[in-house]
Structure formats: C-alpha cells, structure tokens
Design an enzyme around this catalytic site. Structure first.
Site, PDB file in Angstrom:
ATOM      1  CG  HIS A 376     -47.285  36.847 -42.100  1.00 47.90           C
ATOM      2  ND1 HIS A 376     -46.197  37.507 -42.148  1.00 47.90           N
ATOM      3  CD2 HIS A 376     -48.141  37.950 -41.605  1.00 47.90           C
ATOM      4  CE1 HIS A 376     -46.302  38.813 -41.749  1.00 47.90           C
ATOM      5  NE2 HIS A 376     -47.407  39.042 -40.988  1.00 47.90           N
ATOM      6  CE  LYS A 567     -35.140  26.788 -41.803  1.00 45.91           C
ATOM      7  NZ  LYS A 567     -35.669  28.238 -42.526  1.00 45.91           N
ATOM      8  NE  ARG A 568     -42.784  26.112 -33.731  1.00 46.95           N
ATOM      9  CZ  ARG A 568     -43.792  26.624 -32.939  1.00 46.95           C
ATOM     10  NH1 ARG A 568     -44.116  27.793 -32.700  1.00 46.95           N
ATOM     11  NH2 ARG A 568     -44.727  25.622 -33.178  1.00 46.95           N
ATOM     12  CE  LYS A 573     -40.898  26.756 -40.763  1.00 52.71           C
ATOM     13  NZ  LYS A 573     -40.807  28.011 -41.135  1.00 52.71           N
ATOM     14  CB  THR A 675     -37.183  36.392 -40.972  1.00 55.98           C
ATOM     15  OG1 THR A 675     -37.810  35.625 -40.191  1.00 55.98           O
ATOM     16  CG2 THR A 675     -38.067  37.469 -41.686  1.00 55.98           C
ATOM     17  CE  LYS A 679     -34.216  36.888 -37.622  1.00 50.78           C
ATOM     18  NZ  LYS A 679     -35.139  36.042 -36.755  1.00 50.78           N
TER      19      LYS A 679
HETATM   20  C1  26W Z   1     -53.470  30.212 -36.560  1.00 52.81           C
HETATM   21  C2  26W Z   1     -52.195  29.285 -36.374  1.00 52.81           C
HETATM   22  C3  26W Z   1     -51.319  30.206 -37.143  1.00 52.81           C
HETATM   23  C4  26W Z   1     -50.428  30.896 -36.323  1.00 52.81           C
HETATM   24  C5  26W Z   1     -49.434  31.525 -37.074  1.00 52.81           C
HETATM   25  C6  26W Z   1     -51.047  30.250 -38.496  1.00 52.81           C
HETATM   26  C7  26W Z   1     -50.160  30.735 -39.191  1.00 52.81           C
HETATM   27  C8  26W Z   1     -49.317  31.510 -38.418  1.00 52.81           C
HETATM   28  C9  26W Z   1     -48.047  32.454 -39.073  1.00 52.81           C
HETATM   29  C10 26W Z   1     -48.727  32.965 -40.340  1.00 52.81           C
HETATM   30  C11 26W Z   1     -47.283  31.585 -39.368  1.00 52.81           C
HETATM   31  C12 26W Z   1     -45.885  32.202 -39.615  1.00 52.81           C
HETATM   32  O1  26W Z   1     -45.052  32.623 -38.697  1.00 52.81           O
HETATM   33  N1  26W Z   1     -45.479  32.587 -40.814  1.00 52.81           N
HETATM   34  C13 26W Z   1     -44.355  33.072 -41.068  1.00 52.81           C
HETATM   35  O2  26W Z   1     -44.037  34.417 -41.509  1.00 52.81           O
HETATM   36  C14 26W Z   1     -42.867  34.794 -41.623  1.00 52.81           C
HETATM   37  C15 26W Z   1     -42.862  36.271 -41.532  1.00 52.81           C
HETATM   38  O3  26W Z   1     -43.461  36.821 -42.601  1.00 52.81           O
HETATM   39  C16 26W Z   1     -42.394  34.329 -42.761  1.00 52.81           C
HETATM   40  O4  26W Z   1     -41.079  34.760 -43.260  1.00 52.81           O
HETATM   41  C17 26W Z   1     -42.281  33.024 -42.920  1.00 52.81           C
HETATM   42  O5  26W Z   1     -41.888  32.247 -44.201  1.00 52.81           O
HETATM   43  C18 26W Z   1     -43.754  32.409 -42.437  1.00 52.81           C
HETATM   44  O6  26W Z   1     -43.945  30.974 -42.575  1.00 52.81           O
END
Ligand code: 26W
Length: 838
Positions: A376, A567-568, A573, A675, A679
């Site tokens: 992701h 968004k975060r 971003k 995503t 929406k």
């Molecule tokens: C380990 C710390 C950590 C925690 C969560 C690293 C990375 C993440 C996720 C992979 C971050 C995340 O939420 N990524 C998002 O995933 C969405 C669903 O696929 C995408 O639409 C977003 O672009 C992506 O940033």
C-alpha cells in the site's frame, strides 16, 4: 483450545433453533422497549441518547443473528475454500445505519422510532466510531469486508480488538492535541465474545533441537511466556442477501496458569501486574501511517494477530481433516494487508513443521500456495523492517525459520544469477549492518503467489522500482488491483438525498452494480434533472456548513464553492500546497484583485502522527491562516477557511456529500491510490488533482474535460529532482514570491515568532522531496479555471453528474471481484435459510 472455565456441553435442540425475527415496526417497537427497560434497566427519568442507541443496536443485531449462524453453518457444510483477510487495521466507523441498510430494516425502523417520538439520525449520532485504523489502509479493509459479504464470498476478516482506537484529535490554539479514544467504554453492542475459541500465543524463551521418538531431529520453542488471544466476533452483513460474514478481532488476556502460579506463591500484586502486561498487547492502536519506529510492543501485536489467526484456521482444519494437510492450500488463502501481518509466513511454517510434523519442502509448498500480499505504499520509510535482535528476543523460533527461508531463497537466486553477489545482498531478507534487520516486504514477496499494488501507476512503479529484482525473478506473481470503496456506505447511506434521486431516475440496482450509474449520462444535460441535482447538493452543503459551524465556529455560506482536503496530514499529500494557494487568494483580495471573484469555503481536516513534527506544524499553519482570514472584514464571504478537528469515518459521511471540489494533490508517484478521491467523485464533487495513484484512473473514466488536472507527472518529478531550484522558482513567480513574503514576514504568526521557519525552509530547500514550489503555478492556474467554471452552474452541474455517472469502476465490489477472479478463486456461496442447523 477451549478456555478451561468453559466446559463443553450439548445444548438441548430447541435451544439452538433460531427462528428469524420479524422486521415490521410493531415488533421492532416491542423489542426496543424490552431492551431499553429490561436489559438496560432504563426508564423515563434516564433519557440519555446513548441508551436508546444501544437498545436500537441490539434490536438490529438480533435480526442479524439467524443469518449469521446460517452463513457460518453453510460455509462449514460446504467445506468451501476460504479467504482469511489479515489486517492490523479496520476502520469500521459506525455500524448502525449500515446494518439497517444491508438488512433492509430502515423504513420500518424509522416508522417505529417515529411512533416512539424519536429521531433516527439523532440515535445514529450517539454511536462512537470504531476507529481501529489509521487511514486509507484500514478503511479499505472495512470496504472490502462489506463487498465480500455483499458478493457472498466466504471471506473472514482477522484483526485486533484495540482497547483504544485512533486517538481523538483536539485543536487547541491551532495545535493538535491527542486524547485517548476509549471507544469501548460505553459498551460495544455489535461484538460477540467467543472465549471457547481462545488461542495461546508464545513470546520469549528459546528454540531447542531435540530428537523425536523416531530419532529425527526436530525444533521446539521452550520456556516461552504465553498470552491468551480471545476472539470477539463482529457481524458483517451483506446487502439484502442473507449473508452475514465475520470479522474476528483478537484481544490479549493473561493465561490462567500465569496468574495462578504467582498468586499461589503469595505474589498477588505481581500476578496482577503480569496480567496487565499481557493485556497491554492489544491496548492501543499505533497511530503511525507511514513510518515504523521499531517498537517492541508493535512487534508483539503483529505476531499476536498472525499467530492467533493461523491457529484458529488450523484448529478448524484439524477438526475436519485431522493431520492431513495435502489439501490445505487448495482450501485456504491468506491475504496480507501490507506487511503488518507478514509474521504469518514464518508462523505458518513453524506450525506445519514443528507442530504438525510436515517436511520443510511440503510445508513451504503449502505456504507459498496460500499467501498473497498487497502493498500500500511506495514511501521507503514505510517499508517495515524488524531488528533481528527483537526477533531473537521475542520470537526465537521464528527467527530460525526466517533464516532457513532466506538461506534457501538466496541459493535459488545464486543459481539463477551465478556470481551476482550484489544481487543476493540486495534481495536478502536480512539487511546486514551493525543492527541487522528483517525486511518484512521481502519475506512477504518470497512466500506469496500473488503480490499486488493498489492502483495502476502504483503497481507499475513497484515492479520498476522497489521490487524490481523480485519482478525479474517472478514476473507472473505481480499484479494490480485498483482500490475501490463501497457505494452502500459512501453513497446510499451517507447521501440519502442523492440516493433518492438516483433510485427515482435510474432504478435501485446501482447499489449492487455501480456501473448502472452510467445511465445518468443521458440525464446530465437535462435542466429539470440538473435542478434536482443542485437541490440535493445544496441541502448537503447546508448540512456540512452546520457541522463546520458547531465544530469550528466558522460560518460557511452554502452559495460558495466548497473545496475540501481531508486525509492524514503528510508532506507528500501536500496540504502545504493548498495552504499556499489559500494565502495567494487572500493576497489577491487584499490587493483588490477581485474581478469575477468566486467565493470559496475551504475545509481541511486530518490527523498528524503524534511524533510527526512537520505535519503538526502544517496544522498550526492552516489554523493560523484561518484565524487571520476569517476575522478580516475586507475578506468577508469571499473566502472562509476551517480546520475540522478529529477527521474520521463518520465525519467523512457528512463531508463528501457536501463537497464541490475534491483536492487530491500529492506529489506524483507518492500516493499509492487514495480512496477519499473516489468517495468525493461518487458524491458529485469534481477533482483537482495530480497524475498520481487512482487520480489517473478517475481522469480516464470521467474524461479530461470533467477533471482539473495539473502539475508534474511521476516521470517529470524524477527528472526534476536533481536540478530542483525552488528559490529560483519563487523569484520568478510574482504570486509565489508575495505568498512567501507574507509567510517570512510573520503575517500569520505575529505573536509567535519563528514558528513556521521549518516550513518556510522546507519549501526553499532544493532537496524538498515533495516539490511544493514546483507545482504552485500550475495549481494556481488550475484553481483559476475551477473558479471560472463554477460560475457557470449549468456546466458545473453537468460535470458533477458525469463524475457520478462514471464512478462505477471505483466500487469495491469491482475490486473484490478482481481479487476473487485472479487471486482468491473462492466460489460465491448462498447461505441456506433453514432455521434449524443441528
Ligand atoms: C508501519 C507504519 C505504517 C502503517 C500504515 C506504514 C504504512 C501504513 C499504510 C500502508 C499506509 C496506508 O494507509 N496507505 C494507504 O493505503 C491506501 C489503501 O490502499 C491507499 O489508498 C493510500 O494511497 C495509501 O497511502
């Protein structure tokens, strides 16, 4: 493993019969009253909304029970192939309205509540969000569960039941404060504890070699300290279709011996402390969404999820097939939601080899046929690595397994590229150094038969960049699955106005087949239809304006253009780019450059990871800019800015229906998919965006004339980086120079000198990874175009309609169908409706 305190017994047959409950209003009222009075013990003198919500939730849950059980029994009887979706995060939000929509009890419930003098929307608002996730990845998991149940696929979600979910964000003096989210405090009416399926999870101790009865050398994990994993099941109802799937969330509990041993030794406080330490494992969700900080507790959480879920699957397997595993891979698939659950790889090997005594090769054959991994993120700092030292300390036997996997893998690499030791080093699961690390993504890739990215560009960049070596070895493993969102929550439930208009115009089938929305194309230029469309949008903007007023104290005029970036908070971003544009608009107003001015209300929202200083500064900057602009009488209604605190699922349900313009402006090549963009589109917003993630596919679907595209694309970004000179860009752009001057002169921080210096430095830094200055001009021009087009309301409305019409691709039903056709291959299964399953 069955918890000791729960003895097995066979319930009398008539106890296990489950007649379906009536859905009509009179029965709903009766049951509601019964719960309110006899179960919750409330009466007239206690009018807390929350109790009414609880009673209503129980009434709905009861109506899910028969279908839930029928679904379980049907899957068991068919012994069908199943998917186990493993995810550390599920951002479920509220469940009540979703349950009613999918059960089809909405109308009767509204009728019932009406007779009781209560308002459904009010009750719904009393439910706390289940915020067991950070952002995109967690919400995607929630949308996927909804689609799997709606498509009747035997998919079970596995996750962690965090006691504290994503922190609540409070904004004080423009700054983010984090408050604990104790979401379970007021009770969770949806979950069902199942202690009879508890599992024992090991930590610590050491790995030992011993000779079994046949004299063969085997490994075992000894002297471990164990923790219990207790499952809590949450029902996931399909849309009006009899299927109710399960989300199984694990909670950590101290084992009984653990307590008793110390208790008997007279160490009561110590035994209680040990219990607390064990239960800490599932206490809190880590609020980072892009960088891993190598925390021990996080490692324990990840292993906890992987081990408990695998043991649960194997328990079910052994109950039916005994110790015969030859069919295991044909019947089971594990989808890893990023690398967070990747401990499942060595754990499955350990269980098969150590516990079930399979040969290594046989076990590896099984493992590599049932693991599938979704990536992701392209941000290198988000790729997980765990120090070998922590592995050794907490999961000693797993480390052996990882070394063995890696050793065998590297000899395959050596055989394919003899002498290429650099390649071997690059591809090794172990990154050497003074603190060697386990690369979790490589572990996941080596063990998986499918590896996918989440949008076309992202999947392409994965194989040409991060995972290139692996792609050269196994091109057939790599594929794309563009993300989607569920139209049930993100259109039908959150936008009843638009839902009504759609139902009336094109029928109701879009709820299960979003491509049906294409039928809107022929209505897009019909002025009567456009009027109705505008009325719906206007009412939604009114609702959003009320939210902004109560939460931020800022008045949004619904006649203005509503522009939203939620968004975060993250540098890639580029909330900062929006902030610069806002300053530019303000500067124009102050200079009287307001010919054909288009009034705008700009809403920001998003949480910053607590340790991410820059993201927090950007929140502060936006808040300060808002302060200055909103109180300036010369600006008035021309421009209003608000930062909405505590952005979360239930907030988005109010926000996206009331948005005109969706801001999707990540630096190209950085946002895996996005995503939120989908929406907004589904709810009739137009997008201003870069060529990144799923924006590209949105643009493809809707056409360039209905999308505001701007900025560098991923290739241009790569080319520009080595020669990037932001100072020169600022010098040569009068507007940007003025914006920078307002910033550096302290216009937005008059009594807080220096607080934005690091932001200013980052914009002017030639190594600014996010190239904020590079895209300023293009963004401003595109925004100018937006203003012009918005003034032609007929034209704008047509584009809004077309955005909805062409949003069909972005249903998570389409995504899940593709996962199923190309990766999972599980048969859709309709539960039988017999009421007696004994
Ligand atoms: C380990 C710390 C950590 C925690 C969560 C690293 C990375 C993440 C996720 C992979 C971050 C995340 O939420 N990524 C998002 O995933 C969405 C669903 O696929 C995408 O639409 C977003 O672009 C992506 O940033």
């Amino acid at each position: 493993m069955i918890s000791k305190s729960l003895k097995k017994s066979t319930p009398p047959a008539n106890l296990t019969k489950l007649p379906p409950l009536s859905m009509d209003a009179d029965e709903l009222i009766k049951d509601f009253k019964r719960y309110y009075t006899y179960h919750l013990g409330r009466d007239k003198s206690c009018r807390l909304l929350h109790y009414a919500f609880l009673a209503l939730a129980m009434v709905q849950k009861e109506r899910l029970m028969a279908r839930w059980r029928n679904t379980r029994c049907t899957y068991k009887e068919c012994d069908s192939r199943r998917v186990h979706y493993l995810s550390m995060e599920y951002l479920m939000g509220r469940a009540l309205s979703n349950a009613m929509l999918n059960l089809g009890t909405e109308d009767e419930t509204i009728k019932a509540l009406g007779q009781l003098g209560m308002d459904l929307e009010e009750l719904e608002s009393a439910e706390l969000d289940a915020g067991l996730g950070n952002g995109g990845l967690g919400r995607l998991a929630a949308c996927f569960l909804d689609s799997c149940a709606s498509l009747q696929l035997p998919v079970i979600g596995y996750g962690i039941r965090y006691e504290y979910g994503m922190f609540r964000q409070v904004i004080k003096k423009g700054e983010q404060r984090e408050e604990p989210d104790h979401w379970l405090e007021t009770g969770n009416p949806w979950e069902l504890e199942r202690p009879e399926y508890s599992q024992r999870i090991r930590y610590g101790g050491r790995s030992e070699v011993y000779a079994d009865e046949k004299g063969d050398l085997r490994h075992r994990w000894v002297e471990s300290r164990d923790v219990l994993a207790v499952p809590f099941d949450v029902p996931i109802a399909g849309y009006k279709n009899q299927t109710v799937n399960t989300l199984r969330l694990w909670r950590a509990m101290a084992t009984q011996e653990f307590d008793l041993g110390e208790f008997n030794a007279g160490l009561y406080p110590e035994s209680v402390a040990a219990k607390t330490a064990a239960e800490h494992i599932t206490m809190v969700l880590y609020p980072n969404d892009s960088s891993e900080n190598g925390k021990e507790l996080r490692l324990k959480q990840q292993y906890f999820l992987a081990s408990a879920s695998l043991k649960d699957v194997i328990r079910r397997w052994v109950a039916i097939h005994g110790n015969e595993f030859s069919d295991f891979a044909a019947k089971n698939c594990f989808q890893l939601n990023d690398t967070h659950p990747a401990f499942a790889v060595p754990e499955l090997m350990r269980l098969l080899v150590d516990i079930h005594e399979l040969e290594w090769d046989e076990a590896w054959e099984i493992t590599t046929k049932c693991m599938a991994y979704t990536n992701h993120t392209l941000l290198p700092e988000a790729l997980e690595k765990w120090p070998v030292r922590l592995f050794k300390q907490w999961l000693p036997r797993l480390l052996d397994v990882v070394y063995e996997i890696n050793g065998r893998f590297l000899s395959d690499v050596a055989a394919k590229w003899p002498g290429d030791t650099q390649r071997q080093q690059r591809m090794s699961v172990i990154e050497e150094g003074n603190d060697p690390q386990v690369r979790m993504a490589y572990l996941a890739i080596i063990a998986s038969y499918s590896i996918n990215g989440v949008a076309a560009l992202h999947s392409k960049l994965l194989v040409s960049g991060l995972f290139r070596d692996f792609y050269e070895l196994w091109p057939e493993k790599f594929n794309n699955k563009t993300n989607g969102v569920t139209q049930r929550r993100w259109l039908a439930a959150c936008n009843p106005g638009l839902r009504g208009l759609l139902d009336k115009t094109i029928g109701e089938t879009w709820c299960t087949n979003l491509d049906e929305l294409k039928k809107l194309v022929s209505h897009a230029s019909d002025s009567t239809f456009q009027k109705q469309w505008q009325q719906v949008k206007r009412a939604n903007k009114q609702r959003l304006a009320e939210l902004v007023k109560t939460e931020c104290g800022v008045i949004f005029n619904p006649d203005s253009l509503f522009e939203v970036q939620v968004k975060r908070m993250h540098e890639y971003k580029r909330q900062l780019l929006s902030a610069l544009h806002v300053i530019h608009l303000y500067d124009r107003i102050k200079n009287g450059d307001i010919n054909d001015w288009q009034p705008r209300c700009i809403l920001f929202g998003g949480k910053a990871a607590p340790g991410y200083t820059m993201a927090k500064s950007i929140i502060k900057l936006i808040s300060n800019i808002a302060e200055v602009i909103n109180r300036d009488s010369e600006v008035g209604d021309k421009l209003k800015i608000a930062f909405l605190p505590d952005y979360r699922v239930s907030a988005m349900e109010m926000i996206c229906p009331g948005t005109d313009l969706s801001i999707q402006i990540s630096t190209a090549g950085k946002e895996a998919s996005g995503t939120g963009n989908m929406k907004f589109m589904m709810n009739g917003a137009l997008t201003i965006g870069t060529m990144d993630g799923a924006n590209i596919e949105i643009l493809e679907e809707v056409g360039e004339e209905n999308f505001f595209l701007f900025g560098l694309d991923a290739d241009e970004v790569t080319k520009l980086r080595p020669q990037y000179n932001p100072k020169m860009i600022v010098e040569q752009d009068r507007d940007l120079a003025r914006v920078m001057h307002l910033l550096t002169s302290g216009h937005f921080n008059q009594f807080e000198p220096g607080i934005f210096d690091s932001i200013i430095d980052s914009i002017l830094n030639p190594y600014d990874q996010w190239l904020v200055a590079a895209d300023f001009r293009a963004f401003t021009q595109a925004q100018q175009q937006v203003s012009q087009e918005y003034q032609d309301q007929k034209n704008w409305t047509q584009k809004s309609i077309l955005n909805v019409a062409y949003s069909g691709k972005f249903s998570s039903d389409r995504t899940i169908r593709q996962y199923n056709e190309e990766i999972w291959k599980v048969p859709p299964t309709t539960p039988h409706t017999s009421i007696d399953n004994d």
